[in-house]
Motif scaffolding. Sequence first.
Motif, PDB file in Angstrom:
ATOM      1  N   LEU A   1      67.141 -14.187-138.309  1.00  0.00           N
ATOM      2  CA  LEU A   1      67.514 -13.931-136.915  1.00  0.00           C
ATOM      3  C   LEU A   1      66.395 -13.225-136.152  1.00  0.00           C
ATOM      4  N   ASN A   2      65.710 -12.301-136.796  1.00  0.00           N
ATOM      5  CA  ASN A   2      64.583 -11.627-136.150  1.00  0.00           C
ATOM      6  C   ASN A   2      63.466 -12.601-135.815  1.00  0.00           C
ATOM      7  N   GLN A   3      63.180 -13.524-136.720  1.00  0.00           N
ATOM      8  CA  GLN A   3      62.127 -14.515-136.486  1.00  0.00           C
ATOM      9  C   GLN A   3      62.494 -15.413-135.310  1.00  0.00           C
ATOM     10  N   LEU A   4      63.748 -15.878-135.255  1.00  0.00           N
ATOM     11  CA  LEU A   4      64.173 -16.726-134.136  1.00  0.00           C
ATOM     12  C   LEU A   4      64.134 -15.968-132.816  1.00  0.00           C
ATOM     13  N   SER A   5      64.526 -14.715-132.821  1.00  0.00           N
ATOM     14  CA  SER A   5      64.535 -13.950-131.577  1.00  0.00           C
ATOM     15  C   SER A   5      63.116 -13.709-131.050  1.00  0.00           C
ATOM     16  N   THR A   6      62.124 -13.769-131.927  1.00  0.00           N
ATOM     17  CA  THR A   6      60.731 -13.667-131.490  1.00  0.00           C
ATOM     18  C   THR A   6      60.391 -14.765-130.495  1.00  0.00           C
ATOM     19  N   TYR A   7      61.024 -15.929-130.650  1.00  0.00           N
ATOM     20  CA  TYR A   7      60.800 -17.066-129.767  1.00  0.00           C
ATOM     21  C   TYR A   7      61.943 -17.241-128.769  1.00  0.00           C
ATOM     22  N   ALA A   8      62.719 -16.205-128.555  1.00  0.00           N
ATOM     23  CA  ALA A   8      63.820 -16.156-127.578  1.00  0.00           C
ATOM     24  C   ALA A   8      64.993 -17.064-127.931  1.00  0.00           C
ATOM     25  N   PHE A   9      65.090 -17.512-129.174  1.00  0.00           N
ATOM     26  CA  PHE A   9      66.255 -18.292-129.590  1.00  0.00           C
ATOM     27  C   PHE A   9      67.409 -17.344-129.878  1.00  0.00           C
ATOM     28  N   GLN A  10      68.565 -17.654-129.323  1.00  0.00           N
ATOM     29  CA  GLN A  10      69.767 -16.853-129.530  1.00  0.00           C
ATOM     30  C   GLN A  10      70.863 -17.728-130.111  1.00  0.00           C
ATOM     31  N   PRO A  11      71.650 -17.211-131.051  1.00  0.00           N
ATOM     32  CA  PRO A  11      72.755 -18.010-131.590  1.00  0.00           C
ATOM     33  C   PRO A  11      73.852 -18.179-130.545  1.00  0.00           C
ATOM     34  N   HIS A  12      74.418 -19.370-130.489  1.00  0.00           N
ATOM     35  CA  HIS A  12      75.484 -19.647-129.528  1.00  0.00           C
ATOM     36  C   HIS A  12      76.840 -19.805-130.190  1.00  0.00           C
ATOM     37  N   ILE A  13      76.887 -19.930-131.482  1.00  0.00           N
ATOM     38  CA  ILE A  13      78.156 -19.942-132.197  1.00  0.00           C
ATOM     39  C   ILE A  13      78.312 -18.558-132.810  1.00  0.00           C
ATOM     40  N   LEU A  14      79.337 -17.835-132.367  1.00  0.00           N
ATOM     41  CA  LEU A  14      79.485 -16.434-132.761  1.00  0.00           C
ATOM     42  C   LEU A  14      80.781 -16.165-133.512  1.00  0.00           C
ATOM     43  N   GLN A  15      81.633 -17.163-133.641  1.00  0.00           N
ATOM     44  CA  GLN A  15      82.901 -17.035-134.345  1.00  0.00           C
ATOM     45  C   GLN A  15      82.802 -17.742-135.691  1.00  0.00           C
ATOM     46  N   PRO A  16      83.588 -17.351-136.678  1.00  0.00           N
ATOM     47  CA  PRO A  16      83.564 -18.034-137.981  1.00  0.00           C
ATOM     48  C   PRO A  16      83.876 -19.524-137.835  1.00  0.00           C
ATOM     49  N   ILE A  17      83.208 -20.333-138.615  1.00  0.00           N
ATOM     50  CA  ILE A  17      83.453 -21.782-138.574  1.00  0.00           C
ATOM     51  C   ILE A  17      84.165 -22.271-139.829  1.00  0.00           C
ATOM     52  N   ARG A  18      84.177 -21.452-140.842  1.00  0.00           N
ATOM     53  CA  ARG A  18      84.896 -21.799-142.071  1.00  0.00           C
ATOM     54  C   ARG A  18      85.810 -20.633-142.403  1.00  0.00           C
ATOM     55  N   ILE A  19      87.107 -20.881-142.317  1.00  0.00           N
ATOM     56  CA  ILE A  19      88.093 -19.823-142.502  1.00  0.00           C
ATOM     57  C   ILE A  19      89.051 -20.238-143.609  1.00  0.00           C
ATOM     58  N   THR A  20      89.164 -19.388-144.628  1.00  0.00           N
ATOM     59  CA  THR A  20      90.120 -19.631-145.702  1.00  0.00           C
ATOM     60  C   THR A  20      91.060 -18.434-145.776  1.00  0.00           C
ATOM     61  N   SER A  21      91.987 -18.467-146.700  1.00  0.00           N
ATOM     62  CA  SER A  21      92.927 -17.361-146.837  1.00  0.00           C
ATOM     63  C   SER A  21      92.256 -16.082-147.337  1.00  0.00           C
ATOM     64  N   HIS A  22      91.044 -16.201-147.924  1.00  0.00           N
ATOM     65  CA  HIS A  22      90.379 -15.025-148.478  1.00  0.00           C
ATOM     66  C   HIS A  22      88.975 -14.765-147.915  1.00  0.00           C
ATOM     67  N   SER A  23      88.508 -15.599-146.988  1.00  0.00           N
ATOM     68  CA  SER A  23      87.174 -15.361-146.436  1.00  0.00           C
ATOM     69  C   SER A  23      86.993 -16.081-145.102  1.00  0.00           C
ATOM     70  N   ALA A  24      85.943 -15.691-144.402  1.00  0.00           N
ATOM     71  CA  ALA A  24      85.529 -16.357-143.171  1.00  0.00           C
ATOM     72  C   ALA A  24      84.010 -16.302-143.125  1.00  0.00           C
ATOM     73  N   THR A  25      83.371 -17.414-142.808  1.00  0.00           N
ATOM     74  CA  THR A  25      81.915 -17.465-142.757  1.00  0.00           C
ATOM     75  C   THR A  25      81.446 -18.155-141.487  1.00  0.00           C
ATOM     76  N   LEU A  26      80.228 -17.864-141.120  1.00  0.00           N
ATOM     77  CA  LEU A  26      79.568 -18.476-139.967  1.00  0.00           C
ATOM     78  C   LEU A  26      78.242 -19.046-140.451  1.00  0.00           C
ATOM     79  N   ILE A  27      78.297 -20.263-141.021  1.00  0.00           N
ATOM     80  CA  ILE A  27      77.111 -20.856-141.644  1.00  0.00           C
ATOM     81  C   ILE A  27      76.578 -22.074-140.902  1.00  0.00           C
TER      82      ILE A  27
END
Length: 76
Positions: free
Chosen positions: A21-47
Motif C-alpha cells: 500500500l505504501n508503494q502504491l500511494s507513492t504513485y497516488a494510487f488509492q484503493p477503492h474497494i474498502l469493504q470485505p469481499i469474501r465473508i464467511t461465518s468465521h472470517s472476512a477478507t478484502l483480497i
Amino acid sequence: MGDLNLDLLKSDAHLPTGDFLNQLSTYAFQPHILQPIRITSHSATLIDHIYFNSLEYTTCSGNIVYPLTDHLPNFL
C-alpha cells in the motif's frame, strides 16, 4: 485491479501488505474497494483490489451482493 491475495483488512498487522500500500500511494494510487469481499461465518477478507490514481474524475465503487461465488463482485 486484481485478486492479489493481500488482505487489506490486515494491512497494519501484515508487513508485506503495508509495504504494498505504501508503494502504491507513492504513485497516488488509492484503493477503492474498502469493504470485505469474501465473508464467511468465521472470517472476512478484502483480497480483490481496485486502485485508481486520478483526481480529475469522480468515481463510484463498491461490492455487489450476489451469491454466484464466494467472493462478492466489485466495481469502479
